[in-house]
Design a protein around this motif. Sequence first.
Motif, PDB file in Angstrom:
ATOM      1  N   LEU A 572     -37.980  11.769 -11.767  1.00 36.38           N
ATOM      2  CA  LEU A 572     -37.224  12.797 -11.061  1.00 36.38           C
ATOM      3  C   LEU A 572     -35.855  13.079 -11.668  1.00 36.38           C
ATOM      4  N   ILE A 573     -35.200  12.065 -12.214  1.00 34.01           N
ATOM      5  CA  ILE A 573     -33.867  12.317 -12.767  1.00 34.01           C
ATOM      6  C   ILE A 573     -33.937  13.212 -14.011  1.00 34.01           C
ATOM      7  N   PRO A 574     -34.883  13.012 -14.933  1.00 28.89           N
ATOM      8  CA  PRO A 574     -35.006  13.999 -16.020  1.00 28.89           C
ATOM      9  C   PRO A 574     -35.287  15.405 -15.497  1.00 28.89           C
ATOM     10  N   ALA A 575     -36.074  15.500 -14.420  1.00 30.01           N
ATOM     11  CA  ALA A 575     -36.324  16.818 -13.830  1.00 30.01           C
ATOM     12  C   ALA A 575     -35.037  17.439 -13.318  1.00 30.01           C
ATOM     13  N   ALA A 576     -34.175  16.601 -12.712  1.00 32.89           N
ATOM     14  CA  ALA A 576     -32.892  17.109 -12.227  1.00 32.89           C
ATOM     15  C   ALA A 576     -32.014  17.572 -13.382  1.00 32.89           C
ATOM     16  N   VAL A 577     -32.006  16.794 -14.474  1.00 29.15           N
ATOM     17  CA  VAL A 577     -31.189  17.168 -15.634  1.00 29.15           C
ATOM     18  C   VAL A 577     -31.706  18.462 -16.250  1.00 29.15           C
ATOM     19  N   LEU A 578     -33.026  18.571 -16.368  1.00 26.90           N
ATOM     20  CA  LEU A 578     -33.605  19.796 -16.939  1.00 26.90           C
ATOM     21  C   LEU A 578     -33.386  21.008 -16.045  1.00 26.90           C
ATOM     22  N   GLY A 579     -33.246  20.742 -14.738  1.00 16.78           N
ATOM     23  CA  GLY A 579     -33.026  21.847 -13.815  1.00 16.78           C
ATOM     24  C   GLY A 579     -31.576  22.113 -13.509  1.00 16.78           C
ATOM     25  N   TYR A 580     -30.681  21.703 -14.399  1.00 18.53           N
ATOM     26  CA  TYR A 580     -29.254  21.855 -14.120  1.00 18.53           C
ATOM     27  C   TYR A 580     -28.849  23.323 -13.977  1.00 18.53           C
ATOM     28  N   ARG A 581     -29.536  24.223 -14.689  1.00 17.38           N
ATOM     29  CA  ARG A 581     -29.186  25.639 -14.564  1.00 17.38           C
ATOM     30  C   ARG A 581     -29.501  26.151 -13.158  1.00 17.38           C
ATOM     31  N   HIS A 582     -30.627  25.709 -12.607  1.00 17.53           N
ATOM     32  CA  HIS A 582     -30.951  26.093 -11.238  1.00 17.53           C
ATOM     33  C   HIS A 582     -29.914  25.547 -10.261  1.00 17.53           C
ATOM     34  N   LEU A 583     -29.467  24.303 -10.478  1.00 19.56           N
ATOM     35  CA  LEU A 583     -28.436  23.731  -9.614  1.00 19.56           C
ATOM     36  C   LEU A 583     -27.141  24.529  -9.723  1.00 19.56           C
ATOM     37  N   ASP A 584     -26.782  24.912 -10.943  1.00 16.53           N
ATOM     38  CA  ASP A 584     -25.574  25.724 -11.116  1.00 16.53           C
ATOM     39  C   ASP A 584     -25.674  27.029 -10.345  1.00 16.53           C
ATOM     40  N   LEU A 585     -26.838  27.658 -10.405  1.00 15.04           N
ATOM     41  CA  LEU A 585     -26.997  28.973  -9.784  1.00 15.04           C
ATOM     42  C   LEU A 585     -27.071  28.886  -8.265  1.00 15.04           C
ATOM     43  N   VAL A 586     -27.884  27.951  -7.736  1.00 18.80           N
ATOM     44  CA  VAL A 586     -28.038  27.888  -6.278  1.00 18.80           C
ATOM     45  C   VAL A 586     -26.764  27.385  -5.608  1.00 18.80           C
ATOM     46  N   SER A 587     -25.885  26.737  -6.374  1.00 17.00           N
ATOM     47  CA  SER A 587     -24.636  26.264  -5.784  1.00 17.00           C
ATOM     48  C   SER A 587     -23.593  27.370  -5.659  1.00 17.00           C
ATOM     49  N   ASP A 589     -24.283  31.131  -4.712  1.00 17.34           N
ATOM     50  CA  ASP A 589     -24.596  31.928  -3.528  1.00 17.34           C
ATOM     51  C   ASP A 589     -26.084  32.226  -3.557  1.00 17.34           C
ATOM     52  N   ASP A 590     -26.538  33.035  -2.609  1.00 18.87           N
ATOM     53  CA  ASP A 590     -27.963  33.381  -2.555  1.00 18.87           C
ATOM     54  C   ASP A 590     -28.327  34.525  -3.497  1.00 18.87           C
ATOM     55  N   ASP A 591     -27.403  35.405  -3.768  1.00 21.47           N
ATOM     56  CA  ASP A 591     -27.719  36.615  -4.518  1.00 21.47           C
ATOM     57  C   ASP A 591     -27.835  36.373  -6.024  1.00 21.47           C
ATOM     58  N   THR A 592     -26.908  35.584  -6.577  1.00 23.73           N
ATOM     59  CA  THR A 592     -26.893  35.387  -8.026  1.00 23.73           C
ATOM     60  C   THR A 592     -28.211  34.828  -8.560  1.00 23.73           C
ATOM     61  N   PRO A 593     -28.802  33.782  -7.952  1.00 21.37           N
ATOM     62  CA  PRO A 593     -30.093  33.291  -8.474  1.00 21.37           C
ATOM     63  C   PRO A 593     -31.184  34.347  -8.438  1.00 21.37           C
ATOM     64  N   ARG A 594     -31.219  35.147  -7.364  1.00 20.23           N
ATOM     65  CA  ARG A 594     -32.260  36.171  -7.256  1.00 20.23           C
ATOM     66  C   ARG A 594     -32.092  37.235  -8.349  1.00 20.23           C
ATOM     67  N   VAL A 595     -30.856  37.636  -8.614  1.00 16.81           N
ATOM     68  CA  VAL A 595     -30.605  38.636  -9.650  1.00 16.81           C
ATOM     69  C   VAL A 595     -31.068  38.128 -11.011  1.00 16.81           C
ATOM     70  N   LEU A 596     -30.915  36.812 -11.239  1.00 17.44           N
ATOM     71  CA  LEU A 596     -31.285  36.230 -12.533  1.00 17.44           C
ATOM     72  C   LEU A 596     -32.733  35.758 -12.561  1.00 17.44           C
ATOM     73  N   GLY A 597     -33.515  36.121 -11.544  1.00 15.27           N
ATOM     74  CA  GLY A 597     -34.945  35.845 -11.565  1.00 15.27           C
ATOM     75  C   GLY A 597     -35.363  34.492 -11.032  1.00 15.27           C
TER      76      GLY A 597
END
Length: 699
Positions: A572-587, A589-597
């Motif tokens: 799970l920790i490698p998954a968290a590291v690989l998903g750092y961009r998603h963490l950056d985006l969801v942290s 607001d709600d709109d920015t992640p949706r705009v970026l797909g």
Amino acid sequence: MTLVEDRTTTTTAVRRDVPTETPAATWRLLSLVVGLLGLVVVVAAAHVVQGTADVGVRDLVSWLLGRSDSGTAAVVIDSRLPRLAAGALVGVALGVAGCVMQSMSRNLLASPDTLAVNAGAFVALAAAGGLGLGATLFGDLGLAFAGGLLGAALVLGLAGTEYGTVRLVLAGTVVALVLRSVATTFLILNPLETRGLHAWEAGSLSQNSFDTVTAMLPVVLVAIAALTLMVRRLDVLSLGDDEARALGVPVRQTQLIVLMLAVLLSAAAVTVAGPIAFVGLVAPGLTRLVVGRVPGLHRHRVLLPVTALVGITITLAADVVVRAMIGSQRAVMVPTGIMTSLLGGLLMIGFAFRLRAQRLGTRSDDLDVRGRGTTHPYLLIAGLTLVLAALIATALLVGDATFLLGDLVQWLTGRSDGLVAAVLDARAPRVVAAVLAGVALAVAGTMTQAVTRNALADPAIIGVSGGAAVGAVVVVTAVPTASFWVLAGAAGAGALLAAALVFGLAARGGFATDRLVLVGVGVAFLATALVTLMIVTTDPYNASKALTWLSGSTYGRSFEHLVPLAVACAALIPAAVLGYRHLDLVSIDDDTPRVLGVRLPLARLGLLACAVLLTATSVAAIGLVTFVGLVTPHAARTLVGRRHALVIPVAALLGASLMVVADLVGRTVMAPAQLPVSLLTALIGGPYFFYLLRRAARS
């Protein structure tokens, strides 16, 4: 009473548009009072006829008429009436104390529990018992009063002037965790001197005579009489500080006097029955919910006695329900505070949905420290890695037997002698457990705070760890021979259930930050009550095993026990590291992640699932550990900014280092006694979080 929102903070205040008092309204108030008196009589009658001896309603009536035999009279007078009197006195004291605390702070969630008064009283008595300071009855009252006042002062000092915000509840929860950790330290280090405090900690109405009740009765009456003289000031305080000052009320002086009297009432209740939880929250909370429907109830000359009646009813009814559910014989060992804790947790969840809290993505608190960080983050990570390596080596070498670095090298290469090999073979799994648990909890806390955009979202505080504890204790008490994989699976199921409950309820309001905290704290209290119930109703061997595990300790761990946690960290920790961009985006607001797909619901669910599973496997491996997942993400963001590609490894290194230090100190500072790592992380992480709270209050 409703929860309202002003321009800057979410607060609780008394409604000013109360109904006009008319003759019909007066009859409604009288009907309420008479109904409560009748309910108290019914509950008291049910309370008296319950017990291990066969005494029914007919026997009770005969005793009241003076026609009973001496045996029945002895059972009623010597056994059941002292318990009834204790319940009534505790209900009055805690109900009135909670009522005036809420009025003083204009916060429906203020109570002796959320202001850490009960925790402070308990730690004072535990310290006195552990240090061998014998005290008379009024000496116990003085200790409880001093400890309760200290707890309340810490909470109010950390909350600053924002008494009406959820920060007050959070400060009280954190202070209570730290104080109870201190109390647990005294219990562990002095098991003989404090052996009676284990059962007393949850609050029990059991009494051997009327002595304690009669000694505390004058204290309660004097405190209530003093509060009665201040009812007009309390009425005016409900309008707000500025209005109260305009009407000539000395606000700070009044708040101080009210607080001291409320603490005195709480201390008297703790002296009689221990820290029975949440009567001071539930009784005034339920009473204020009907203020808008019963004219005149908003005035404290009526509100205080009505709340006292509700407090009596809740306390006695909780005792009746416990004995009815599990039988009078087994109920002797079950503290009444378990049932009141269940009520308090449910009420806190209910209050969370009356709160017009700020939604996810807005900033309801300023605890989330997000500085620019260092300009050389990778040098910082390398330095933290070297520090962790040095701490691991120190932890392996230092203990009941101390070795040299050459001995460690010999052991690593398989060339050490029997003594060194035996000691390091037993010590190494503890150190590895501390490292893995620290990494798992730190990453879980980082992910939870990012996904919920809530800097207060720690797996322990918002109930996820509590859910894991419930699942694991079910296995420990019901199937003590179950394998560690079964224990890990049960902990995972409990954590997932608690997370689904917390995040599911919070999602109904758009993941409102304040609501998430309140729902999580309520679920945590529910989990604690369920765990306590299972422990006190199982056999002593399983209870001791569960208590040792719950204290959060690496003692007795082998590499076999760490396999589920190691697998979870590796996956799970490698998954968290690989998903750092998603963490950056969801942290953001709600709109920015949706705009970026980014598919926001799916991303949020996956990231939260990783955090929950990391928490569950950590709890299964070493038990409950607090503050690691709360403070390490803050410290990491302070050092490297908000980019999760850097925050995750820094938080993981800090979490591992904190756990290794806690384990090392716990097994050496009081050797041969062993202090659980959870106590040390609370004592280390608590002050840091106090600093964050105080910083937020000043700003």
